[in-house]
Design an enzyme around this catalytic site. Structure first.
Site: not given
Length: 271
Positions: A80-81, A84, A95, A104, A177, A182
Site C-alpha cells: 500500500h505505502e 503511493h 491528497y 488511498e 483526514d 482513508h
C-alpha cells in the site's frame, strides 16, 4: 541473509515482494519504472502507530502494542505505502477529498494484490483485508480496512468503529483526514473487489491490469474523481478485452453497484 531483527527481515522481504509484483505483473521496474532502489527505515520514533512513504523511502513504526503492533508484519500494508510512490510518479493525485480517497484506494487495491500475488491466491481465495494481524491483542477487529466489506474491519472501544462506506449513498463529507481520504476510499475499494471477484482468477491478471492501465493513462489528472477513474477503467477494459466483453461488463457493473456511473468512451494512451 536473515538477521536477528525480525522487523528488518519483514521489511526487506515485503519491499522485495512489492518490487517483484510490479515487475512480473505489470512489467514495471520499481516505483518510478526506472529501477529506483527501495529503502526503508524501521523502529521510527517511539511507539509510533503508523508506516508511511515519505516521497523517497518507507518508514515504519513499531506500534504502541495497545492499538497497533509492528507495521512491518503485513505485506499488504507495505505494498500500500509503496504504491503511493507509484501513484505519485504517475498521476500524482491530490491528497484531498475525492482525489485523495482515490489515491488511498489505489494503494489499498495494489497492496491487496501484492499479498495475493505472494500467496498465489485467486480473487475468490483472498481475504481482501488490509492490515490483517496488525491490531494489538485485545482490540476487537480483524484489520485496518476491508475491500470486501468496507465498514466491518473493526469495532472497538479504543479504536472506534470502522467508518468506511461501501457506496456513494453513504459518502462521508468531513473536514478531518484531508476530507476523509482513508474513509471514502472504501467506495472504489469495493468496486475493485466486486470487479475482480466477478471476473475471477487472479485479481492482478485482468481487473488489476485494467486498474494499472487507468493509473498510468496520460489523461488521469491530479484532481480526478471516482467517475473519472471509473470511466478510464471501463475504457481500458474495452481496449484490452473488447467492447461489451465480460471483463468490461463486470467492471462497469462493479462501479454501478457502488453508485459511481461510468460512461465509457475512447481510451487515452497509456504512458
Amino acid at each position: 541473509p536473515a538477521v536477528s531483527d525480525t522487523a528488518v527481515n519483514e521489511a526487506y522481504d515485503a519491499l522485495g515482494d512489492t518490487f517483484h509484483f510490479y515487475l512480473k505483473a505489470f512489467d514495471r521496474n520499481s516505483i518510478d519504472n526506472a529501477g529506483m532502489a527501495l529503502n526503508a527505515s524501521i523502529h521510527y520514533g517511539s511507539n509510533y502507530d503508523n508506516a508511511f512513504w515519505n516521497g523517497q523511502q518507507m518508514v515504519f513504526g513499531d506500534g504502541d502494542n495497545v492499538i497497533f503492533s509492528g507495521f512491518t508484519s503485513c505485506t499488504d500494508v507495505i505494498g500500500h505505502e509503496l504504491t503511493h510512490g507509484v501513484t505519485g510518479s504517475e498521476a500524482n493525485l491530490t491528497y484531498q477529498g475525492i482525489s485523495g480517497a482515490l489515491n488511498e484506494s489505489i494503494s489499498d487495491v495494489f497492496g491487496s494484490m501484492v499479498k495475493q500475488y505472494k500467496l498465489n491466491q485467486t480473487a475468490g481465495q483472498a481475504d481482501w483485508l488490509i492490515g490483517a494481524g496488525i491490531l494489538a491483542k485485545g482490540i476487537s477487529g480483524v484489520a485496518l480496512r476491508s475491500l470486501k466489506a468496507p465498514g466491518t474491519a473493526y469495532d472497538d472501544a479504543k479504536l472506534g468503529t470502522d467508518p468506511q462506506p461501501a457506496d456513494m449513498q453513504h459518502y462521508l463529507k468531513t473536514d478531518e483526514d484531508n476530507g476523509g481520504v482513508h474513509i471514502n476510499s472504501g467506495i472504489p475499494n469495493h468496486a475493485f473487489y466486486l470487479a475482480a471477484t466477478a471476473i475471477g482468477g487472479n485479481s492482478w491478471e485482468k481487473a488489476g491490469q485494467v486498474w494499472y492501465d487507468a493509473l498510468v493513462d496520460h489523461s488521469l489528472k491530479s484532481n480526478a474523481t471516482f467517475a473519472t477513474f471509473a470511466n478510464l477503467t471501463v475504457n481500458h477494459a474495452g481496449s484490452r478485452y473488447g467492447a461489451k466483453s465480460t471483463e468490461q461488463k463486470a467492471i462497469a457493473d462493479a462501479w454501478a453497484k457502488v453508485g459511481v456511473k461510468a460512461q465509457g468512451g475512447k481510451a487515452a494512451g497509456a504512458r
